[in-house]
Write an enzyme that holds these catalytic residues in place. Structure first.
Site, PDB file in Angstrom:
ATOM      1  N   SER A  88     -10.641  14.456  79.683  1.00 29.89           N
ATOM      2  CA  SER A  88     -11.467  13.646  78.807  1.00 29.89           C
ATOM      3  C   SER A  88     -11.839  14.363  77.512  1.00 29.89           C
ATOM      4  O   SER A  88     -12.343  13.732  76.579  1.00 29.89           O
ATOM      5  CB  SER A  88     -12.741  13.231  79.548  1.00 29.89           C
ATOM      6  OG  SER A  88     -13.504  14.367  79.936  1.00 29.89           O
ATOM      7  N   SER A  98     -10.299  18.018  82.725  1.00 29.21           N
ATOM      8  CA  SER A  98     -10.529  17.586  81.351  1.00 29.21           C
ATOM      9  C   SER A  98     -10.512  18.707  80.328  1.00 29.21           C
ATOM     10  O   SER A  98     -10.385  18.444  79.136  1.00 29.21           O
ATOM     11  CB  SER A  98     -11.868  16.853  81.269  1.00 29.21           C
ATOM     12  OG  SER A  98     -11.874  15.719  82.105  1.00 29.21           O
ATOM     13  N   LYS A 151     -17.701  18.675  72.385  1.00 27.94           N
ATOM     14  CA  LYS A 151     -17.436  17.396  73.041  1.00 27.94           C
ATOM     15  C   LYS A 151     -18.723  16.589  73.116  1.00 27.94           C
ATOM     16  O   LYS A 151     -19.781  17.131  73.448  1.00 27.94           O
ATOM     17  CB  LYS A 151     -16.869  17.664  74.438  1.00 27.94           C
ATOM     18  CG  LYS A 151     -16.448  16.434  75.217  1.00 27.94           C
ATOM     19  CD  LYS A 151     -15.888  16.844  76.576  1.00 27.94           C
ATOM     20  CE  LYS A 151     -15.421  15.655  77.394  1.00 27.94           C
ATOM     21  NZ  LYS A 151     -14.858  16.076  78.710  1.00 27.94           N
TER      22      LYS A 151
END
Length: 576
Positions: free
Chosen positions: A143, A167, A69
């Site tokens: 996210s 997330s 990420k």
């Protein structure tokens, strides 16, 4: 043209890298990535892995590829947090990345996310809306949107995300993969762009519980340079009990679920009961109330501390309007409200402690619905708020959680999560695996002390529950070396004692090997009744473990049952 020294066999690290890049190009899902490494650079890393293998190194993740990420640092690759103007190129990688690479995994690139890790939808990024891997008209969840989709699409073997409000778990549900959210501080967060620094953690997403657990086990460990890093305590449970006690919310606390999700969750609860779990209804209202504090309370001020000065000083940056408004509004939260909210959290933690005094895990729907992308774009705030109903409170209350996919209704993805107290990560993982009906993974294979049992503590025997209560983990069947006698002691319940006899008159006797925490072994020893004792013993094959013996006087008064070849055989009445 392929270089002749580079393998194209997908069973090798270099072959796996080439296979992954072919899949990425074939898939054409550019919105998953913010930065994709060149294939030649990734192959060079894989060649280095092969050389290490050839030199005799043990690399548990050799032959795997992963994505990171883009709020987690990877040396030499830009970290953007999904804001181009925020980008910087780190000189060192996050410890989580470094540890995975040391275990043989190869990084392919950096994935898209809701900007500054603020959102649960996957639509809040100037790099594009990330679509669900399984239902592309629906959101991927955020996210960690790109990481969830990359795993769900089969582009990588596993991916790193982060989790503050859910997330690392909501994208798992929406992309049909497993997401492990560890206890805060177990995986270092150094090298992670903070969202709310006190409540952030690094997560892993993978297609299976086994691979997710293996990757997580490698990332776990203290970091001397991370002030929020933590060490697992000496009494950490290493296993869930055989018949786990599972709490599910009372019906009135599931009203935020869509109709289809309510039916899917009811089916998941039935599967838990069919897997021999004890399901009980519990009140989680204080936890749900605490969940609202992350965005609606003063705790959101942590988001301003993380990126607020950048947002305010860069009005012309490619800022997502929803994210920017959340961050800007968080600047005005007064300190007395923050203190009040911390008090509310303390009360909610107390309620959670009382809940878990009678439960092994909570079983919850990971989220409330699987929304269409068009619906989220039309209503970017309220839908996002609902999606965090059951995830938001976990980090606020210092809980561990594992999200797994379970069957949903046509057209949408669904999943559930297990939630355990801090450092109950293994318990949460074990129960999640049982709900799926798959093998679990060991998050701490090197942790704990070997304890060998040969009688009343064997599985199915009357004192086995003592091991389960202390979180002991079954390792394997074992046997002693061929120099032990077994005597039946005059005790309630009946139990044997083992006696070491180096004169050759003994035999090898079967038992079971467990791993137990240091504090658990201490508690076990403290409660051990006379005439039993624990001592070091050698097992067949050379393993040394703590095992049962008894006092010489008790052995002399007992009945020699060695001829039966073990306690279970003695109970069956058939000499071996």
């Amino acid at each position: 043209m392929t270089h002749p020294s580079i393998s194209t066999d997908s069973s090798t690290p270099t072959g796996r890298v080439r296979e992954a890049f072919a899949r990425i190009h074939e898939c054409g899902r550019q919105e998953v990535w913010i930065t994709l490494r060149s294939e030649s650079d990734a192959v060079a890393d894989a060649v280095a892995v092969e050389r290490r293998l050839a030199a005799g190194e043990e690399l548990p993740l050799a032959g795997t590829v992963f994505a990171v990420k883009d709020n987690i640092d990877v040396v030499g690759l830009p970290t953007t947090a999904a804001c181009p103007e925020f980008a910087y190129v780190p000189q060192v990688s996050s410890p989580a990345v470094t540890r995975l690479q040391a275990a043989g995994a190869v990084v392919l690139g950096k994935t898209n996310l809701d900007q500054f890790a603020t959102g649960l939808v996957g639509t809040r990024s100037p790099y594009g809306v990330v679509r669900s891997a399984t239902h592309p008209d629906r959101v991927s969840g955020g996210s960690s949107s790109g990481s969830g989709a990359a795993v769900g699409l089969g582009l990588v073997d596993f991916a790193l995300g982060t989790d503050t409000a859910g997330s690392g778990r909501v994208p798992a549900a929406f992309n049909g993969v497993v997401g492990i959210k560890p206890t805060l501080g177990l995986v270092p967060t150094r090298g992670v762009v903070p969202a709310c620094a006190d409540f952030d953690c690094v997560t892993v997403l993978a297609p299976t519980v086994g691979l997710a657990g293996r990757a997580m086990s490698i990332m776990i460990g203290p970091d001397a340079d991370d002030p929020r890093s933590r060490v697992r305590p000496s009494d950490v449970p290493l296993s869930a009990p055989t018949r786990a006690r599972v709490g599910v919310p009372v019906d009135g606390q599931l009203e935020t679920l869509s109709d289809s999700y309510r039916r899917s969750f009811a089916a998941a609860v039935e599967r838990a009961a069919e897997a021999d779990m004890e399901v009980v209804r519990v009140d989680i209202a204080p936890l749900l109330d605490a969940a609202t504090l992350l965005y609606d309370g003063a705790l959101v001020a942590e988001r301003f501390d993380a990126v607020g000065r950048f947002v305010v000083s860069h009005p012309d940056a490619a800022l997502d309007p929803t994210v920017a408004s959340i961050v800007r509004a968080s600047e005005s939260k007064p300190a007395h409200e923050f203190v009040r909210d911390m008090g509310t959290l303390a009360a909610a933690k107390h309620h959670a402690e009382r809940l878990f005094a009678d439960l092994d895990v909570l079983l919850l729907p990971t989220t409330t619905e699987h929304p269409l992308i068009a619906d989220v774009l039309a209503e970017p705030v309220e839908i996002n708020r609902r999606l965090g109903t059951f995830t938001n409170f976990c980090n606020l209350l210092d809980l561990a959680s594992v999200a797994v996919p379970t069957p949903g209704e046509p057209g949408e993805s669904f999943g559930v999560m297990t939630v355990a107290p801090a450092f109950g990560d293994q318990v949460a993982l074990d129960v999640a695996a049982r709900i799926q009906g798959v093998e679990t993974a060991d998050l701490a294979p090197e942790e704990g002390i070997g304890l060998a049992v040969f009688g009343a503590h064997l599985r199915g025997q009357p004192l086995h529950h003592q091991l389960e209560a202390l979180g002991a983990r079954f390792e394997r069947p074992v046997a002693t070396t061929a120099d032990y006698l077994m005597v039946r002691l005059d005790s309630v319940p009946p139990k044997p004692g083992l006696v070491h006899v180096p004169d050759g008159s003994g035999r090898s006797l079967p038992g079971e090997l467990y791993r137990i925490s240091a504090a658990g072994l201490g508690a076990f020893l403290a409660a051990l009744p006379a005439p039993m004792a624990l001592t070091s013993m050698t097992l067949a094959g050379g393993t040394v473990a703590v095992g049962f013996t008894c006092t010489p006087a008790a052995a002399a008064a007992g009945v020699d049952i060695t001829e039966f070849g073990g306690w279970r055989a003695f109970l069956g009445g058939v000499p071996a």
